[in-house]
Design an enzyme around this catalytic site. Structure first.
Site, PDB file in Angstrom:
ATOM      1  N   TYR A 157       0.707  -1.236   0.131  1.00  0.00           N
ATOM      2  CA  TYR A 157       0.227   0.088  -0.164  1.00  0.00           C
ATOM      3  C   TYR A 157       0.587   1.487  -0.524  1.00  0.00           C
ATOM      4  CZ  TYR A 157      -3.757   4.120   1.360  1.00  0.00           C
ATOM      5  OH  TYR A 157      -4.235   4.169   1.901  1.00  0.00           O
ATOM      6  N   LYS A 161       1.338   4.428  -2.368  1.00  0.00           N
ATOM      7  CA  LYS A 161       0.849   5.627  -3.079  1.00  0.00           C
ATOM      8  C   LYS A 161       2.482   6.671  -2.587  1.00  0.00           C
ATOM      9  CE  LYS A 161      -3.405   5.568  -1.515  1.00  0.00           C
ATOM     10  NZ  LYS A 161      -4.204   5.648  -2.267  1.00  0.00           N
TER      11      LYS A 161
END
Ligand code: NAP
Length: 250
Positions: A157, A161
Protein backbone atom coordinates in the site's frame (compact mmCIF):
# COMPACT_ATOMS: atom_id res chain seq x y z
CA UNK A 1 -17.12 25.93 9.12
CA UNK A 2 -17.70 25.30 5.45
CA UNK A 3 -15.27 26.32 2.73
CA UNK A 4 -16.54 27.45 -0.63
CA UNK A 5 -15.12 27.52 -4.13
CA UNK A 6 -16.70 28.36 -7.44
CA UNK A 7 -16.53 25.23 -9.56
CA UNK A 8 -19.49 26.11 -11.75
CA UNK A 9 -18.96 25.03 -15.35
CA UNK A 10 -16.54 22.29 -14.31
CA UNK A 11 -17.14 18.65 -15.22
CA UNK A 12 -15.50 16.36 -12.68
CA UNK A 13 -14.91 12.62 -12.62
CA UNK A 14 -14.20 11.16 -9.19
CA UNK A 15 -13.16 7.54 -8.71
CA UNK A 16 -13.91 5.68 -5.50
CA UNK A 17 -17.06 7.76 -5.09
CA UNK A 18 -19.17 4.97 -3.59
CA UNK A 19 -17.74 5.38 -0.09
CA UNK A 20 -15.67 7.43 2.34
CA UNK A 21 -13.56 10.25 0.95
CA UNK A 22 -14.71 9.91 -2.66
CA UNK A 23 -18.32 10.23 -1.58
CA UNK A 24 -17.44 13.41 0.26
CA UNK A 25 -15.54 14.77 -2.75
CA UNK A 26 -18.64 14.14 -4.89
CA UNK A 27 -20.80 16.05 -2.45
CA UNK A 28 -18.49 19.04 -1.99
CA UNK A 29 -17.67 19.44 -5.67
CA UNK A 30 -21.37 19.26 -6.54
CA UNK A 31 -22.17 21.78 -3.79
CA UNK A 32 -19.56 24.08 -5.33
CA UNK A 33 -21.31 23.99 -8.71
CA UNK A 34 -19.50 21.22 -10.59
CA UNK A 35 -21.13 18.43 -12.54
CA UNK A 36 -19.90 15.20 -11.00
CA UNK A 37 -19.40 11.76 -12.55
CA UNK A 38 -19.23 9.30 -9.67
CA UNK A 39 -17.10 6.25 -10.44
CA UNK A 40 -16.63 2.97 -8.55
CA UNK A 41 -17.70 -0.68 -8.77
CA UNK A 42 -20.75 -0.69 -6.45
CA UNK A 43 -23.51 0.61 -8.68
CA UNK A 44 -26.24 0.77 -6.01
CA UNK A 45 -24.18 3.07 -3.80
CA UNK A 46 -23.29 5.36 -6.70
CA UNK A 47 -26.92 5.57 -7.76
CA UNK A 48 -27.98 6.47 -4.22
CA UNK A 49 -25.38 9.27 -4.04
CA UNK A 50 -26.26 10.54 -7.52
CA UNK A 51 -29.94 10.72 -6.66
CA UNK A 52 -29.13 12.54 -3.40
CA UNK A 53 -27.07 15.13 -5.35
CA UNK A 54 -29.53 15.49 -8.23
CA UNK A 55 -29.27 16.22 -11.97
CA UNK A 56 -25.68 17.39 -11.76
CA UNK A 57 -24.47 13.91 -10.80
CA UNK A 58 -24.17 10.75 -12.83
CA UNK A 59 -23.19 7.30 -11.53
CA UNK A 60 -20.53 5.41 -13.48
CA UNK A 61 -19.79 1.77 -12.77
CA UNK A 62 -16.09 1.20 -13.35
CA UNK A 63 -13.16 -0.84 -12.12
CA UNK A 64 -10.01 1.28 -12.26
CA UNK A 65 -7.86 -1.83 -12.59
CA UNK A 66 -9.28 -2.21 -16.12
CA UNK A 67 -8.39 0.39 -18.71
CA UNK A 68 -11.46 -0.43 -20.82
CA UNK A 69 -13.67 0.50 -17.85
CA UNK A 70 -11.85 3.79 -17.40
CA UNK A 71 -12.24 4.69 -21.08
CA UNK A 72 -15.93 3.76 -20.96
CA UNK A 73 -16.32 5.76 -17.75
CA UNK A 74 -14.92 8.91 -19.33
CA UNK A 75 -17.14 8.29 -22.40
CA UNK A 76 -20.19 8.11 -20.14
CA UNK A 77 -19.22 11.25 -18.22
CA UNK A 78 -18.63 13.10 -21.49
CA UNK A 79 -22.01 11.98 -22.82
CA UNK A 80 -23.67 13.28 -19.64
CA UNK A 81 -21.92 16.64 -19.26
CA UNK A 82 -19.21 17.24 -21.90
CA UNK A 83 -15.43 16.96 -21.61
CA UNK A 84 -14.18 16.12 -18.14
CA UNK A 85 -11.84 18.94 -17.03
CA UNK A 86 -11.41 17.90 -13.38
CA UNK A 87 -10.33 14.46 -12.22
CA UNK A 88 -9.95 13.11 -8.70
CA UNK A 89 -8.15 9.76 -8.83
CA UNK A 90 -9.16 8.52 -5.41
CA UNK A 91 -10.10 4.82 -5.72
CA UNK A 92 -8.00 2.64 -3.48
CA UNK A 93 -7.80 -0.46 -1.30
CA UNK A 94 -5.84 -1.02 1.88
CA UNK A 95 -3.73 -3.98 0.76
CA UNK A 96 -2.86 -4.85 4.36
CA UNK A 97 -0.50 -7.64 5.27
CA UNK A 98 2.98 -8.11 6.65
CA UNK A 99 5.48 -8.28 3.79
CA UNK A 100 6.59 -11.80 4.62
CA UNK A 101 3.00 -13.05 4.55
CA UNK A 102 1.21 -11.11 1.86
CA UNK A 103 0.26 -13.25 -1.13
CA UNK A 104 1.65 -12.30 -4.51
CA UNK A 105 -1.78 -11.69 -6.00
CA UNK A 106 -2.69 -9.34 -3.12
CA UNK A 107 0.47 -7.30 -3.76
CA UNK A 108 -0.43 -7.22 -7.44
CA UNK A 109 -4.03 -6.22 -6.73
CA UNK A 110 -2.93 -3.36 -4.47
CA UNK A 111 -0.52 -1.96 -7.03
CA UNK A 112 -2.99 -2.51 -9.84
CA UNK A 113 -5.84 -0.56 -8.22
CA UNK A 114 -3.91 2.06 -6.25
CA UNK A 115 -1.07 2.85 -8.62
CA UNK A 116 -1.82 1.60 -12.12
CA UNK A 117 -5.49 2.57 -11.77
CA UNK A 118 -4.62 6.08 -10.62
CA UNK A 119 -2.16 6.59 -13.50
CA UNK A 120 -4.64 5.26 -16.08
CA UNK A 121 -7.39 7.48 -14.69
CA UNK A 122 -5.21 10.59 -14.76
CA UNK A 123 -3.86 9.96 -18.24
CA UNK A 124 -7.28 9.21 -19.73
CA UNK A 125 -8.49 12.52 -18.34
CA UNK A 126 -5.41 14.35 -19.62
CA UNK A 127 -5.62 12.86 -23.13
CA UNK A 128 -9.17 14.08 -23.49
CA UNK A 129 -8.44 17.52 -22.00
CA UNK A 130 -5.53 17.95 -24.41
CA UNK A 131 -7.61 16.78 -27.43
CA UNK A 132 -10.46 19.11 -26.48
CA UNK A 133 -8.13 22.06 -25.79
CA UNK A 134 -9.29 22.46 -22.19
CA UNK A 135 -7.25 25.46 -20.96
CA UNK A 136 -7.36 24.79 -17.22
CA UNK A 137 -7.54 21.06 -16.50
CA UNK A 138 -7.19 19.86 -12.93
CA UNK A 139 -6.07 16.44 -11.76
CA UNK A 140 -5.88 15.56 -8.08
CA UNK A 141 -4.56 12.18 -7.02
CA UNK A 142 -5.12 10.84 -3.53
CA UNK A 143 -1.94 9.43 -2.02
CA UNK A 144 -1.37 8.97 1.75
CA UNK A 145 1.06 9.89 4.52
CA UNK A 146 2.24 6.29 4.21
CA UNK A 147 3.93 7.46 0.98
CA UNK A 148 6.48 9.11 3.30
CA UNK A 149 6.19 7.23 6.62
CA UNK A 150 7.56 3.68 6.97
CA UNK A 151 4.40 1.66 7.62
CA UNK A 152 4.72 -1.95 8.80
CA UNK A 153 1.85 -4.06 7.48
CA UNK A 154 1.31 -1.66 4.60
CA UNK A 155 4.31 -2.36 2.41
CA UNK A 156 2.47 -2.74 -0.91
CA UNK A 157 0.00 0.00 0.00
CA UNK A 158 2.66 2.52 1.01
CA UNK A 159 4.70 1.72 -2.09
CA UNK A 160 1.62 2.25 -4.25
CA UNK A 161 1.03 5.65 -2.64
CA UNK A 162 4.67 6.74 -2.97
CA UNK A 163 4.30 5.75 -6.61
CA UNK A 164 1.23 7.95 -6.96
CA UNK A 165 3.14 10.97 -5.62
CA UNK A 166 6.03 10.55 -8.01
CA UNK A 167 3.81 9.64 -10.98
CA UNK A 168 1.85 12.83 -10.40
CA UNK A 169 5.02 14.92 -10.37
CA UNK A 170 6.15 13.36 -13.63
CA UNK A 171 2.74 13.84 -15.25
CA UNK A 172 2.67 17.44 -14.03
CA UNK A 173 5.91 18.03 -15.89
CA UNK A 174 4.80 16.15 -19.03
CA UNK A 175 1.65 18.24 -19.27
CA UNK A 176 3.03 21.50 -17.90
CA UNK A 177 2.37 23.47 -21.09
CA UNK A 178 -1.17 22.24 -21.53
CA UNK A 179 -2.73 24.10 -18.61
CA UNK A 180 -3.35 20.84 -16.75
CA UNK A 181 -2.25 20.98 -13.13
CA UNK A 182 -1.54 17.63 -11.45
CA UNK A 183 -1.22 17.50 -7.68
CA UNK A 184 -1.46 14.96 -4.89
CA UNK A 185 -3.14 15.09 -1.51
CA UNK A 186 -1.63 12.81 1.14
CA UNK A 187 -4.18 12.39 3.93
CA UNK A 188 -3.50 11.13 7.41
CA UNK A 189 -5.76 8.53 9.02
CA UNK A 190 -9.47 9.26 8.60
CA UNK A 191 -12.00 6.68 9.70
CA UNK A 192 -13.72 5.17 6.66
CA UNK A 193 -14.54 1.66 5.43
CA UNK A 194 -10.89 1.19 4.47
CA UNK A 195 -9.69 1.17 8.09
CA UNK A 196 -12.79 0.96 10.27
CA UNK A 197 -12.00 -2.58 11.48
CA UNK A 198 -8.40 -1.64 12.32
CA UNK A 199 -9.41 1.29 14.52
CA UNK A 200 -11.74 -1.04 16.47
CA UNK A 201 -8.73 -3.13 17.53
CA UNK A 202 -6.57 -2.40 20.59
CA UNK A 203 -3.56 -1.83 18.33
CA UNK A 204 -5.58 0.64 16.28
CA UNK A 205 -6.67 2.49 19.41
CA UNK A 206 -3.06 2.63 20.62
CA UNK A 207 -2.03 4.08 17.26
CA UNK A 208 -4.49 6.93 17.68
CA UNK A 209 -3.13 7.64 21.18
CA UNK A 210 0.35 8.05 19.66
CA UNK A 211 -0.79 10.81 17.29
CA UNK A 212 0.14 14.27 18.65
CA UNK A 213 -3.54 15.26 18.84
CA UNK A 214 -4.61 11.76 19.89
CA UNK A 215 -7.42 11.68 17.38
CA UNK A 216 -8.33 10.61 13.87
CA UNK A 217 -8.96 13.27 11.26
CA UNK A 218 -12.43 14.17 10.05
CA UNK A 219 -13.17 13.81 6.33
CA UNK A 220 -13.88 17.52 6.21
CA UNK A 221 -10.18 18.18 6.90
CA UNK A 222 -9.43 17.70 3.20
CA UNK A 223 -12.17 20.01 1.87
CA UNK A 224 -10.27 23.31 1.57
CA UNK A 225 -7.32 21.89 -0.34
CA UNK A 226 -9.41 19.60 -2.56
CA UNK A 227 -11.68 22.46 -3.58
CA UNK A 228 -8.76 24.83 -4.16
CA UNK A 229 -6.88 22.28 -6.29
CA UNK A 230 -9.96 21.69 -8.45
CA UNK A 231 -10.49 25.41 -9.02
CA UNK A 232 -8.98 28.09 -11.25
CA UNK A 233 -7.12 29.35 -8.15
CA UNK A 234 -4.69 26.46 -8.57
CA UNK A 235 -3.28 27.72 -11.87
CA UNK A 236 0.24 28.11 -10.42
CA UNK A 237 0.15 24.91 -8.38
CA UNK A 238 1.31 21.77 -10.14
CA UNK A 239 3.50 18.82 -9.17
CA UNK A 240 2.86 19.60 -5.50
CA UNK A 241 1.94 17.25 -2.68
CA UNK A 242 -0.21 18.36 0.24
CA UNK A 243 0.23 16.37 3.44
CA UNK A 244 -3.03 16.87 5.34
CA UNK A 245 -2.77 14.76 8.45
CA UNK A 246 -3.77 16.79 11.51
CA UNK A 247 -0.11 16.54 12.51
CA UNK A 248 -0.29 12.74 12.82
CA UNK A 249 3.16 12.24 11.29
CA UNK A 250 4.90 14.92 13.36
P1 NAP B 1 -13.14 3.56 1.30
O1 NAP B 1 -14.26 4.13 2.05
O2 NAP B 1 -12.86 2.11 1.44
O3 NAP B 1 -13.33 3.93 -0.24
C1 NAP B 1 -12.55 3.36 -1.24
C2 NAP B 1 -13.24 3.63 -2.57
O4 NAP B 1 -12.45 3.09 -3.64
C3 NAP B 1 -14.61 2.99 -2.65
O5 NAP B 1 -15.50 3.89 -3.24
C4 NAP B 1 -14.38 1.79 -3.57
O6 NAP B 1 -15.57 1.55 -4.30
C5 NAP B 1 -13.31 2.35 -4.48
N1 NAP B 1 -12.56 1.31 -5.17
C6 NAP B 1 -11.81 0.32 -4.63
N2 NAP B 1 -11.32 -0.46 -5.59
C7 NAP B 1 -11.78 0.03 -6.77
C8 NAP B 1 -11.63 -0.35 -8.12
N3 NAP B 1 -10.92 -1.44 -8.49
N4 NAP B 1 -12.23 0.40 -9.07
C9 NAP B 1 -12.97 1.47 -8.74
N5 NAP B 1 -13.15 1.88 -7.48
C10 NAP B 1 -12.57 1.16 -6.51
O7 NAP B 1 -11.77 4.29 1.69
P2 NAP B 1 -11.37 5.84 1.72
O8 NAP B 1 -10.73 6.08 3.02
O9 NAP B 1 -12.49 6.69 1.28
O10 NAP B 1 -10.21 5.83 0.64
C11 NAP B 1 -10.20 6.69 -0.49
C12 NAP B 1 -8.76 6.93 -0.90
O11 NAP B 1 -8.10 7.65 0.14
C13 NAP B 1 -7.97 5.65 -1.11
O12 NAP B 1 -7.11 5.80 -2.22
C14 NAP B 1 -7.15 5.54 0.17
O13 NAP B 1 -5.96 4.83 -0.02
C15 NAP B 1 -6.89 7.02 0.45
N6 NAP B 1 -6.52 7.31 1.81
C16 NAP B 1 -7.39 7.07 2.83
C17 NAP B 1 -7.01 7.37 4.12
C18 NAP B 1 -7.90 7.10 5.31
O14 NAP B 1 -7.40 7.13 6.45
N7 NAP B 1 -9.19 6.87 5.13
C19 NAP B 1 -5.75 7.93 4.37
C20 NAP B 1 -4.91 8.16 3.31
C21 NAP B 1 -5.31 7.87 2.03
P3 NAP B 1 -16.08 0.14 -4.83
O15 NAP B 1 -15.71 -0.89 -3.82
O16 NAP B 1 -17.56 0.37 -4.97
O17 NAP B 1 -15.42 -0.04 -6.16
Amino acid sequence: MSISADLSGRNALITGASSGLGMRFGRILAASGANVALGARRKDRLEALASEIGDTATPITMDVAREADIVAGFDAAEAAFGTVDTVIANAGIDGQGMATEQAEDEIERTLSINLKGAILTAREGAKRMIDAGVPNGRIVMIASITAFEPSPGLVAYSASKAGVVQAARSMAKEWARTGICVNTVSPGYIRTDINNDWFETDAGKRQVKRFPKQRLMGEEGLDPVILMLCSDAAQFITGADFVLDDGQAL
